[in-house]
Design a protein around this motif. Structure first.
Motif, PDB file in Angstrom:
ATOM      1  N   ALA A  54      15.811  67.339  14.132  1.00 48.74           N
ATOM      2  CA  ALA A  54      15.012  66.134  14.373  1.00 48.74           C
ATOM      3  C   ALA A  54      13.573  66.306  13.912  1.00 48.74           C
ATOM      4  O   ALA A  54      13.013  65.414  13.260  1.00 48.74           O
ATOM      5  CB  ALA A  54      15.051  65.760  15.861  1.00 48.74           C
ATOM      6  N   THR A  55      12.962  67.438  14.239  1.00 46.72           N
ATOM      7  CA  THR A  55      11.566  67.624  13.841  1.00 46.72           C
ATOM      8  C   THR A  55      11.435  67.745  12.334  1.00 46.72           C
ATOM      9  O   THR A  55      10.503  67.197  11.744  1.00 46.72           O
ATOM     10  CB  THR A  55      10.923  68.847  14.539  1.00 46.72           C
ATOM     11  N   CYS A  56      12.375  68.424  11.699  1.00 48.63           N
ATOM     12  CA  CYS A  56      12.339  68.531  10.238  1.00 48.63           C
ATOM     13  C   CYS A  56      12.497  67.155   9.605  1.00 48.63           C
ATOM     14  O   CYS A  56      11.762  66.793   8.684  1.00 48.63           O
ATOM     15  CB  CYS A  56      13.448  69.471   9.757  1.00 48.63           C
ATOM     16  N   PHE A  57      13.448  66.372  10.116  1.00 50.56           N
ATOM     17  CA  PHE A  57      13.673  65.030   9.573  1.00 50.56           C
ATOM     18  C   PHE A  57      12.431  64.157   9.716  1.00 50.56           C
ATOM     19  O   PHE A  57      11.984  63.533   8.755  1.00 50.56           O
ATOM     20  CB  PHE A  57      14.867  64.352  10.260  1.00 50.56           C
ATOM     21  N   VAL A  58      11.846  64.085  10.911  1.00 50.83           N
ATOM     22  CA  VAL A  58      10.730  63.157  11.142  1.00 50.83           C
ATOM     23  C   VAL A  58       9.488  63.579  10.356  1.00 50.83           C
ATOM     24  O   VAL A  58       8.762  62.728   9.836  1.00 50.83           O
ATOM     25  CB  VAL A  58      10.442  62.959  12.647  1.00 50.83           C
ATOM     26  N   ILE A  59       9.248  64.876  10.231  1.00 47.11           N
ATOM     27  CA  ILE A  59       8.109  65.339   9.439  1.00 47.11           C
ATOM     28  C   ILE A  59       8.326  65.007   7.961  1.00 47.11           C
ATOM     29  O   ILE A  59       7.408  64.542   7.279  1.00 47.11           O
ATOM     30  CB  ILE A  59       7.875  66.851   9.657  1.00 47.11           C
ATOM     31  N   THR A  60       9.540  65.230   7.472  1.00 49.48           N
ATOM     32  CA  THR A  60       9.856  64.914   6.073  1.00 49.48           C
ATOM     33  C   THR A  60       9.720  63.421   5.823  1.00 49.48           C
ATOM     34  O   THR A  60       9.147  62.997   4.810  1.00 49.48           O
ATOM     35  CB  THR A  60      11.283  65.394   5.724  1.00 49.48           C
ATOM     36  N   SER A  78      14.851  58.867  17.736  1.00 46.22           N
ATOM     37  CA  SER A  78      15.821  59.217  18.760  1.00 46.22           C
ATOM     38  C   SER A  78      16.963  59.914  18.034  1.00 46.22           C
ATOM     39  O   SER A  78      17.491  59.378  17.060  1.00 46.22           O
ATOM     40  CB  SER A  78      16.316  57.949  19.463  1.00 46.22           C
ATOM     41  N   SER A  79      17.313  61.112  18.473  1.00 49.00           N
ATOM     42  CA  SER A  79      18.383  61.855  17.813  1.00 49.00           C
ATOM     43  C   SER A  79      19.424  62.274  18.839  1.00 49.00           C
ATOM     44  O   SER A  79      19.112  62.480  20.015  1.00 49.00           O
ATOM     45  CB  SER A  79      17.828  63.090  17.098  1.00 49.00           C
ATOM     46  N   GLU A  80      20.650  62.398  18.373  1.00 47.53           N
ATOM     47  CA  GLU A  80      21.774  62.741  19.243  1.00 47.53           C
ATOM     48  C   GLU A  80      22.630  63.789  18.548  1.00 47.53           C
ATOM     49  O   GLU A  80      22.895  63.690  17.355  1.00 47.53           O
ATOM     50  CB  GLU A  80      22.612  61.481  19.491  1.00 47.53           C
ATOM     51  N   ALA A  81      23.071  64.783  19.318  1.00 47.76           N
ATOM     52  CA  ALA A  81      24.008  65.781  18.810  1.00 47.76           C
ATOM     53  C   ALA A  81      25.366  65.541  19.447  1.00 47.76           C
ATOM     54  O   ALA A  81      25.451  65.194  20.628  1.00 47.76           O
ATOM     55  CB  ALA A  81      23.521  67.187  19.141  1.00 47.76           C
ATOM     56  N   ARG A  82      26.396  65.720  18.652  1.00 47.39           N
ATOM     57  CA  ARG A  82      27.769  65.593  19.165  1.00 47.39           C
ATOM     58  C   ARG A  82      28.486  66.922  18.972  1.00 47.39           C
ATOM     59  O   ARG A  82      28.632  67.394  17.851  1.00 47.39           O
ATOM     60  CB  ARG A  82      28.498  64.462  18.451  1.00 47.39           C
ATOM     61  N   HIS A  97      20.381  60.637  13.570  1.00 47.91           N
ATOM     62  CA  HIS A  97      18.949  60.361  13.656  1.00 47.91           C
ATOM     63  C   HIS A  97      18.768  58.851  13.623  1.00 47.91           C
ATOM     64  O   HIS A  97      19.287  58.185  12.714  1.00 47.91           O
ATOM     65  CB  HIS A  97      18.184  60.963  12.475  1.00 47.91           C
ATOM     66  N   ARG A  98      18.036  58.327  14.588  1.00 45.58           N
ATOM     67  CA  ARG A  98      17.752  56.894  14.645  1.00 45.58           C
ATOM     68  C   ARG A  98      16.232  56.690  14.635  1.00 45.58           C
ATOM     69  O   ARG A  98      15.621  56.517  15.689  1.00 45.58           O
ATOM     70  CB  ARG A  98      18.379  56.296  15.897  1.00 45.58           C
ATOM     71  N   PRO A  99      15.648  56.729  13.433  1.00 47.60           N
ATOM     72  CA  PRO A  99      14.204  56.495  13.358  1.00 47.60           C
ATOM     73  C   PRO A  99      13.886  55.010  13.465  1.00 47.60           C
ATOM     74  O   PRO A  99      14.654  54.167  12.994  1.00 47.60           O
ATOM     75  CB  PRO A  99      13.838  57.025  11.972  1.00 47.60           C
ATOM     76  N   THR A 100      12.772  54.707  14.094  1.00 47.46           N
ATOM     77  CA  THR A 100      12.246  53.342  14.120  1.00 47.46           C
ATOM     78  C   THR A 100      10.834  53.407  13.567  1.00 47.46           C
ATOM     79  O   THR A 100       9.991  54.129  14.104  1.00 47.46           O
ATOM     80  CB  THR A 100      12.230  52.769  15.544  1.00 47.46           C
ATOM     81  N   ALA A 116      14.131  56.856   4.527  1.00 52.99           N
ATOM     82  CA  ALA A 116      14.788  57.443   5.704  1.00 52.99           C
ATOM     83  C   ALA A 116      16.027  58.229   5.280  1.00 52.99           C
ATOM     84  O   ALA A 116      16.257  59.350   5.745  1.00 52.99           O
ATOM     85  CB  ALA A 116      15.162  56.355   6.710  1.00 52.99           C
ATOM     86  N   TYR A 117      16.809  57.663   4.376  1.00 54.21           N
ATOM     87  CA  TYR A 117      18.009  58.350   3.887  1.00 54.21           C
ATOM     88  C   TYR A 117      17.634  59.547   3.019  1.00 54.21           C
ATOM     89  O   TYR A 117      18.275  60.600   3.090  1.00 54.21           O
ATOM     90  CB  TYR A 117      18.900  57.381   3.117  1.00 54.21           C
ATOM     91  N   GLN A 118      16.602  59.398   2.224  1.00 54.47           N
ATOM     92  CA  GLN A 118      16.155  60.505   1.370  1.00 54.47           C
ATOM     93  C   GLN A 118      15.592  61.655   2.199  1.00 54.47           C
ATOM     94  O   GLN A 118      15.770  62.824   1.841  1.00 54.47           O
ATOM     95  CB  GLN A 118      15.112  60.023   0.366  1.00 54.47           C
ATOM     96  N   ALA A 119      14.923  61.331   3.293  1.00 48.80           N
ATOM     97  CA  ALA A 119      14.346  62.374   4.153  1.00 48.80           C
ATOM     98  C   ALA A 119      15.440  63.281   4.700  1.00 48.80           C
ATOM     99  O   ALA A 119      15.282  64.505   4.757  1.00 48.80           O
ATOM    100  CB  ALA A 119      13.545  61.747   5.289  1.00 48.80           C
ATOM    101  N   GLU A 120      16.558  62.702   5.081  1.00 49.67           N
ATOM    102  CA  GLU A 120      17.667  63.506   5.604  1.00 49.67           C
ATOM    103  C   GLU A 120      18.188  64.451   4.526  1.00 49.67           C
ATOM    104  O   GLU A 120      18.480  65.612   4.798  1.00 49.67           O
ATOM    105  CB  GLU A 120      18.778  62.584   6.122  1.00 49.67           C
TER     106      GLU A 120
END
Length: 145
Positions: A54-60, A78-82, A97-100, A116-120
């Motif tokens: 999550a932190t890597c995604f949001v910073i990117t 908001s992120s969720e692990a399954r 990952h559910r960024p707003t 958002a998709y590229q960041a992932e």
């Protein structure tokens, strides 16, 4: 150039014990989560992997928006692990990952969603998980009133 990160850990017993980790500014008690019949004290590997992703995604994502000169009012995540449990085998299956992001200009909406998709795909942690853990992005991109 290679960046190095270090972690120190102490563990005080068997499976249902607790430990302490220290790395950089992070210091935490660790144990197996109560959902997996552990003591549930402090954090656990599942939360830490989710936190890293999550932190890597949001910073990117924030860096991509900034480089593209997309002005935002806010960015939250908001992120969720399954984790699947089959026959007592635990498998980390998926991260959502559910960024707003709230933008200042409507004209930036499509590009912000695309980023958002590229960041992932660009995030170092997502790359490390590739082929093992599915990572899904469900962005919400809005314009402020």
């Amino acid at each position: 150039m290679v960046h190095r990160f270090f972690l120190e850990c102490s563990w005080n017993g068997g499976r249902n014990s607790t430990g302490v980790i220290k790395t950089g500014a992070l210091e935490s008690t660790i144990s197996i989560p109560s959902e997996m019949n552990g003591p549930g004290e402090g954090t656990n590997p599942d939360e830490m992997l989710l936190g890293a992703a999550a932190t890597c995604f949001v910073i990117t994502y924030a860096a991509m928006l900034e480089r593209a000169n997309i002005e935002k009012e806010s960015l939250t995540l908001s992120s969720e692990a399954r984790v699947d449990v089959t026959k007592n085998v635990f498998t980390f299956k998926e991260i959502l990952h559910r960024p707003t992001v709230i933008l200042k200009k409507q004209s930036d909406q499509e590009r912000a969603k695309k980023f958002a998709y590229q960041a992932e795909k660009s995030c170092m942690i997502s790359k490390a998980l590739a082929g093992n853990v599915k990572v899904v992005v469900e962005p919400v991109v809005q314009v402020s009133n």
